[in-house]
Structures are given as structure tokens and as C-alpha cells.
Design an enzyme around this catalytic site. Structure first.
Site: not given
Length: 838
Positions: A174, A293, A297, A377, A399, A405, A555
């Protein structure tokens, strides 16, 4: 502090071309009539002579900035004197040298700025705070603000970090501004010049920490060679008060260390992480901490061994605590493999609270849960994450994302501070009490915490503009300002940045303010609104339009659109139950359609396309109108920017104009794709008759073709009329032509085509036999977006030739030469009268 801005009656000379490297730290020379009003002491006293000290570099920065803005060269000394001076240092150093100050007690990183006496006092609680004060003073001077002030300022939160998603091979996930300034070929870079320049920028906006490597971390980061290299990176940033942190791969003990397990409770794993931490601190004595993390994912984590997320986080917390480090543990945990859209209760938005709500008492006290601002997201609009209301005993940080993105990938102007403010200004009403996220929760006041703050994904690269485009830097500047004080006005931030970046001309200030403040709403309008999310390609590169990809995927970013209705039912009584994750007052608001604001309606409710909004429009008509309005706003940006010609240096003017013209064309691609898709799905016509009706277009498939064939596209809505033409092979010249049946007059001619990766087709546009211009399909070299090989909404673009005199019956011809994978695809030609956006 505000001063008097001398903007209206001045004559400004043009500066030489600029490449953006200095960003808002240009220190451009002010006009002479402003300089004459400046009262500046005769020298600078920097109360530390150690060259790696933030106070030492503050002295040099003051010298540089004053010389640049005012043309005055001041000597820098390191001992107090009785002359008129600018003194920069800590409060303790100043008083130890016999100085007297009215500075109040300061918090960590806070500073005192007093310009009222003969001596200017820039005093920090620590050396980093003194450096921040120096940048504050220089910001005032560079904006022509010589107001006499005396004030103290302290940060709203102790953690003000940026996260880089740089990969060890030098690419950036990204990232839209070139390759990494930190890594190359699976090792750290040797030349840290750009690293230090970046640290300087971060220090100027009071950022005190950086995680340089991707959250999807590569275990090789912890090799002995790379640890030594990370030490050199930390050395380059330390004088600017920016501490280095590190992302970790949870499975490193196994994949790098050769252990048979990475179970966080296994003694050999604990020992391994303790040893790695000790080695890191030998290279980076002031390392800020770890970022992890886990179990998201496809990333490894403690759930692999049926351990809790808290047990996984505590493994690192215990290893790093003896050194004073902290662990930022991301709450972005969800299982994309087991989400099923056909299950009405499944909802990715529930994941963060579901995973963390029962762990609030189980995290060690040096752990900070890093929470994305919304539950999904980085969408153009989301509700605030309810997880902030559940972390009463655990430190938390928000965050944000500076790198765009889902928001145009720096190819679209989108000033994001207004978006962030919708979250930071939101009152969660925990226990019925005021609980504003920025002012109360992230400051630590609401739950009595000393550890809390901000992290932003930034992803600068080697491009001289840092983020890939000049105007995108307003977002990085705004992030730093907001992390220091979340109550600051987004327009004030923007205008400070504009003056520092482009000078004091009133027209420049007003134009950039106007465009930027419209940009986020415009982007939301032409991509996805009413809380439906940004209708991009969720299964691919998150850039261009592809609404059909938003459903029938694992997703979890669903719209649940069908022929009759759209939206996620997230109510407790009938839906996924997400609304019930908020405290009772907020939950009740979102549970009801009547009290849910329209801009989040489809986030919380599944409704018919014919549902009447509070505006009086139906959902589908709002979709049509908003997408046309958003594209029209984007179309106004190039004209507004063009009005600044001669007021901005040529290089930045032309580079930004190119991107704004691209955005104007791509906004129409977005508009057409979305409205065509929902018109097709719902079968409900646009009351204004615009959708599918393009009287100013000539479709390529209706032209006379030579060496071309007609094909469809996937997704179907990525082409006007659902068809395009592309050459029959990839090596032979081809052409299309058509006779124009429009009244004689002056028009803009826009050619819609597709610019694919791995090919640079050539195009030339002719009116009768006169060439109007040529271009090459080379946007992969000019824009930083995620590349695509497909003929789709990502690669769709337009080029426009302005103010062309056309007579009825004239023949327009496009001659092309395909190249590589690029078969010179064409969609249409638009013949646009003045004021028409199509």
C-alpha cells in the site's frame, strides 16, 4: 496561536521549481515588507553541544529556518549570554544556567514558547519537547506571524507513532510513492540520508515513534545483519527525537530460530524472544517497542495453539518491559476464511470487540491495543470502533491511515482530516458520561490511563514528494497536528500547511482550502455513500470501482445488495448484533432507522432501494445524485488549480495539475460504474435521466474500426455501454474514426481508454487530418497506484484535449499502436460543450 497574516496586498516573486522534498519545511524567503516587521534576536543559544542531541539540531534548524525565511544569519552558541537571544533547551538546563522563566510545569514532550521579551524562550520538558518548540517558532516565522506570545502546550497522548508497511525486499505494501527508504534486497539500506530527512519531517509535526517494517513482518528482519542495520536507522532518527520500533512475525522462533514451535507459553519460545529483545536493545538502546499483527489475514498468532490474544501479547510485553518498551498489539483480528455471507449473523465488523472484550483485565500494563478507527478497514466513512468503549483497563491507540489505500491511492485528492474528525469527535457515552474518543478516551482522561495515543499508516517512499503527490502531504501534516491536539480545527491545520508549503498568497490559500475541504466528501460521493463503504474491488487492489466484488466474497466487506434492497442489517433485533457493541445510548441510536444518520444508514440497516431518506430522496436516487455530484466536484479541481498558474512554481504546479486532471477523469469512471451497476441490479431509472444516457459520447464500438474488434469487459459496468474495442493483435497499428454530428462550436474532446501494466500503447488523436496531440499508455510510470493487467475500473482513464473548434461533419480519428499486454483499448470519445461533465 493566531497572528495577523499579511496576504492581500503583497507582490510575491516566484521561486525556482521545487520537487517537494522539503515539504512544509521549505522556509521560503518572505517578501521584504514582511521581513521588515520581524523582530528577531541577534543569536541562537542551544543548551546542548552534543551533535546527536535534539536540542543541538534544534539550534541548527532555527539557524537554517531564519536564514531561509528572513534572510538573516544568526550564530549558534551553546552557553547562555546577556545578549538578545533565542534560547532553546530544556527547562532544567535553562534554569541551571541561571535563566528565569514563567513556564508552568510541563508534561512529557511539552514545551513553553515565550517571544515577549528580548530573549525568546523555547523550553521543553525534555529535549524532544524543546525541538518541537523550535519547529513551532519557525512555523510562525515562516508564515509571517510575528505575534508576541507566551504559552505552554502539551501532547494529548504519549504515543504518536507512524507505521510504515515497508517490506524487506524494498517494496511497500500500500505504498504509492516508490520503493522503501529503509530496506532493499532483504536488508537495511546503507545510506540513511533520506531516513534522517524523514525523521526531521516527523519531528516537525511532533511524531515521537516509527515502526519501519510491515505489520505483515518478515522474520528475516531479526537477522544479526539486519539488527545492526536497524541500529544505524535508529541512529539517523535519534537526533530528531523519533524512536524506532519494530514489527514482529509471531512465528519467528520457528521460521527463523529453528524451534519446533512458536507457542507463546513454551519456555523455549519465551527464552528465544527474550534473547532477541536483548540483542535488539544492544543495537537500539532506546527502541520504542514492538508492533504485532497476529491471527489476522493469514498471519500466525497465539490462537494457533489455543492461547488467548492476551497471552500472545504478554509474551512480548514481558520480554520488552525491562528496557522500558511497549507492545502495540493490533486489534485487526478476523477470520476471513470462515465468514459466510449467506449467514445473516456473520459480520466482520463484530470481530474486534468479540476477540478483545473479554480480555480487558488480562493484558500487561505495557501493552497498547491498536484499534483501527472503524470496524472494517479504512473506508471513506465508517462508524467509530466500539472497541474503544470496552478497553477500560487496557491502554488503547487509534490507527488512522495517511496512505490512501481505499481513498484514491494518492492519485485522487482527498484531505482526510475531516474524516478523522468524525471519529475523534464522536461521543461513545460510556456509562452515560461524556466519552469523546479524541478528547477523552485517547487522551487517557476517561479511563485514567497514562499510556494511550495514535498510530498512522504512512508509507512514504523514495519519491521526492514522499507520498507520491504534493497535496497528499497535507494528510501527514494534519495527522501530526491532530495526534498532538485532537480538538484543533481541520481548516486551521490545512491553512497552516498551505502557507508553509505554497506561500502566503491569498488566492493560493483560498483555492487549496476550497478544493481540499471538498475533496473527501466528493470522493465519498463518487465512490460509495450512505455508509455502504467504498465500492472498490475488495478482492484485488482496493483502487478502482467494482461494486459487484463487495458481495459473495469471504472478506466480510459486504453490502448484501440484491434486486430489491441493500445494506448490512447490524441491529440486535434482526441483524448481526453489531449495534449492540456500543454503550446503550449509542446502541439505541444506531438500532433505529429513524435515529441513524443517513450517512451511516446502509452500514446499520438493510433497506429497499425505495426507502425514503431524511433528505426526502430514495436511497437509489441519492446514489445517482451523489455520484454525479461527486464527479462534478472532482471535475472542478483542474480548473481551480489552473487559476493558480504563475502563483506556484512550475514543477509542482504541472505535476499536481496532471493528477487532478487524471482524478477528474477517473471520478467519471467511478460514477458511471456505480450508477450503471445499481441501475442494472435494481431496475429503477434515474429520475434525472442521466444513467445510461450520454448524448455527448460516441461509443468506440459504433465507430469505423480498422484493426480493432469489439469485446466486453469484466466487470461489465467498467465500460460505457458495457463494451469496448481493442486491437486484434498486439503489434499492428490500428485506428477508429467517426463523423461528428454536433453543432459547430468549441468543445473539449475526451478519449476514454484503458492503461494497463506491462505495455505502453501509443495513441494520436486527429480532427480531420490535423493532429490534436498524442499520448502513451504509461500511467504505471506516472502514478503510484496498485498496478493492474485487466481492462477494468482500475485501468480505465481519460485524456482530454481542451477548447477544440469543431464543425458539424468533422471526422475524428484515433490512430494507435499496441504494445506488450496493452492492446490499445478504447471505450468512447466525449465531445463536451463548456460546463458539461460526462
Amino acid at each position: 496561536m493566531r497572528g495577523i497574516w499579511f496576504l492581500t496586498t503583497l507582490s510575491f516573486g516566484l521561486v525556482a521549481a521545487e520537487d517537494g522534498l522539503n515539504a512544509w519545511l521549505r522556509y521560503a524567503r518572505l517578501p521584504d515588507n514582511i521581513i521588515r516587521q520581524a523582530e528577531i534576536p541577534s543569536n541562537i543559544v542551544s543548551l546542548n553541544s552534543t551533535e546527536t542531541s535534539p536540542v543541538y539540531v534544534a539550534g541548527l534548524e532555527l539557524q537554517k529556518g531564519i536564514n531561509g525565511a528572513l534572510g538573516k544569519t544568526l550564530d549558534v552558541t551553546h552557553k547562555s549570554n546577556k545578549r538578545s537571544s533565542i534560547v532553546v533547551g530544556t527547562v532544567d538546563a535553562f534554569t541551571a544556567a541561571g535563566g528565569k522563566t514563567n513556564a508552568p510545569e510541563l508534561e512529557e514532550d511539552g514545551f513553553w514558547l515565550d517571544t515577549k521579551g528580548k530573549t525568546v524562550q523555547i523550553l521543553g520538558q525534555n529535549e524532544r519537547g524543546a525541538l518541537y518548540g523550535a519547529f513551532e517558532y519557525l512555523s510562525m516565522l515562516a508564515q509571517g506571524n510575528f505575534t508576541k506570545v507566551a504559552y505552554a502546550t502539551n501532547p494529548s497522548a504519549s504515543i504518536r507513532w507512524v507505521n510504515q508497511w515497508d517490506n524487506m525486499d524494498g517494496t511497500i505494501e500500500r505504498g504509492y510513492a516508490g520503493l522503501s527508504i529503509f530496506f532493499k534486497n532483504n536488508t537495511t539500506i546503507a545510506n540513511t540520508t533520506r531516513v534522517a530527512e524523514y525523521a526531521r519531517l516527523l519531528a516537525s509535526i511532533r511524531i515521537n515513534g516509527i515502526v519501519a517494517n510491515n505489520v505483515n513482518a518478515n522474520p528475516i528482519t531479526l537477522s544479526d545483519e539486519n539488527m545492526a542495520g536497524l541500529g544505524k536507522i535508529a541512529d539517523a532518527m535519534r537526533p530528531w527525537g523519533v524512536r524506532l520500533g519494530l514489527s514482529l512475525n509471531f512465528a519467528s522462533p520457528q521460521t527463523l530460530g529453528g524451534l519446533s514451535t512458536f507457542d507463546p507459553l513454551d519456555k523455549s519460545v519465551i527464552t528465544w524472544w527474550n534473547d532477541q529483545t536483548a540483542k535488539l536493545y544492544k543495537h537500539i538502546p532506546d527502541m520504542a517497542g514492538y508492533l504485532v499483527k497476529a491471527n489476522s489475514e493469514g498471519q500466525p498468532g497465539p490462537l494457533t495453539y489455543n492461547r488467548t490474544l492476551a497471552e500472545g501479547a504478554n509474551l512480548f510485553a514481558k520480554a520488552i518491559k525491562p528496557y522500558g518498551g511497549i507492545v502495540m498489539f493490533r486489534a485487526f483480528v478476523y477470520d476471513y476464511q470462515n465468514l459466510n455471507e449467506s449467514n445473516w449473523k456473520d459480520d466482520r465488523a463484530n470481530a474486534a470487540v468479540d476477540h478483545f472484550r473479554h480480555l480487558d483485565d488480562e493484558f500487561d500494563d505495557n501493552i497498547v491495543v491498536q484499534v483501527k478507527y472503524g470496524p472494517i478497514d479504512f473506508q471513506a466513512r465508517e462508524p467509530a470502533s466500539p472497541l474503544f468503549a470496552h478497553l477500560r483497563n487496557t491502554a488503547s491507540a487509534i490507527e488512522l491511515q495517511v496512505t490512501q489505500e481505499y481513498l484514491g491511492q494518492q492519485c485522487h485528492l482527498a484531505y482526510l482530516a475531516p474524516l478523522w474528525k468524525t471519529i475523534l469527535d464522536f461521543d461513545l457515552r460510556v456509562d452515560g458520561e461524556k466519552s469523546v474518543i479524541g478528547e477523552d478516551v485517547l487522551s487517557g482522561k476517561r479511563f485514567n490511563k497514562t499510556l494511550s495515543g495514535y498510530a498512522a499508516v504512512v508509507n512514504v517512499g523514495q519519491n521526492t514528494t514522499w507520498l507520491g503527490t504534493h497535496l497528499a502531504m497535507s494528510n501527514l501534516y494534519a495527522y501530526g497536528r491532530i495526534a498532538w491536539d485532537p480538538t484543533v480545527d481541520e481548516v486551521v491545520i490545512l491553512q497552516d500547511w498551505t502557507r508553509l508549503t505554497y506561500g502566503l498568497n491569498r488566492k493560493v490559500l483560498d483555492t487549496i482550502t476550497d478544493m481540499s475541504m471538498q475533496s473527501w466528501e466528493a470522493y465519498e460521493n463518487y465512490t460509495g455513500n450512505l455508509g455502504v463503504q467504498t465500492l472498490t474491488d475488495i478482492t484485488y487492489n482496493h483502487y478502482g470501482p467494482n461494486p459487484q466484488s463487495m458481495d459473495n466474497n469471504p472478506w466480510g466487506q459486504w453490502t448484501r445488495a440484491d434486486s430489491d434492497s441493500i445494506g448490512m442489517d447490524r441491529t440486535v433485533w434482526n441483524g448481526t448484533g453489531f449495534s449492540g457493541q456500543y454503550p446503550s445510548e449509542v446502541a439505541a441510536q444506531f438500532e433505529s432507522i429513524e435515529t441513524t444518520p443517513d450517512d451511516l444508514l446502509l452500514w446499520f440497516h438493510h433497506v429497499p432501494y425505495t426507502h425514503i431518506l431524511k433528505s426526502g430522496k430514495t436511497v437509489i436516487q441519492h446514489f445517482y445524485d451523489a455520484h454525479y455530484d461527486g464527479a462534478e466536484t472532482a471535475a472542478s479541481f483542474p480548473k481551480k488549480w489552473t487559476s493558480l498558474k504563475g502563483l506556484i512554481d512550475k514543477q509542482r504546479f504541472e505535476e499536481m495539475l496532471f493528477r487532478l486532471e487524471y482524478q477528474a477523469g477517473h471520478a467519471i469512471v467511478w460514477r458511471d460504474s456505480i450508477v450503471q451497476f445499481y441501475n442494472n441490479v435494481s431496475g429503477i431509472p434515474d429520475a434525472a435521466g442521466r444513467v445510461g444516457h450520454h448524448p455527448w459520447r460516441v461509443e468506440a464500438e459504433d465507430m469505423t474500426l480498422h484493426g480493432y474488434r469489439v469485446t466486453g469487459v469484466n466487470p461489465f459496468q467498467a465500460a460505457s455501454g458495457f463494451q469496448i474495442v481493442q486491437t486484434t493483435d498486439n503489434s499492428t497499428a490500428a485506428s477508429v474514426q467517426t463523423k461528428l454530428d454536433y453543432p459547430s462550436g468549441r468543445y473539449d474532446l475526451a478519449v476514454a481508454y484503458y492503461d494497463l501494466y506491462e505495455g505502453e500503447a501509443k495513441y494520436e488523436l486527429f480532427l480531420n487530418d490535423r493532429s490534436l496531440g498524442s499520448w502513451v499508455g504509461d500511467l504505471e510510470h506516472k502514478l503510484g497506484y496498485t498496478l493492474t493487467r485487466g481492462i477494468d475500473g482500475h485501468s480505465a482513464t481519460r485524456v482530454t484535449f481542451k477548447d477544440v473548434r469543431i464543425r458539424k461533419g468533422d471526422v475524428v480519428r484515433i490512430e494507435t499502436l499496441p504494445n506488450g499486454r496493452e492492446t490499445a483499448p478504447l471505450d468512447y470519445i466525449a465531445v463536451l460543450p463548456a460546463g458539461i461533465v460526462d
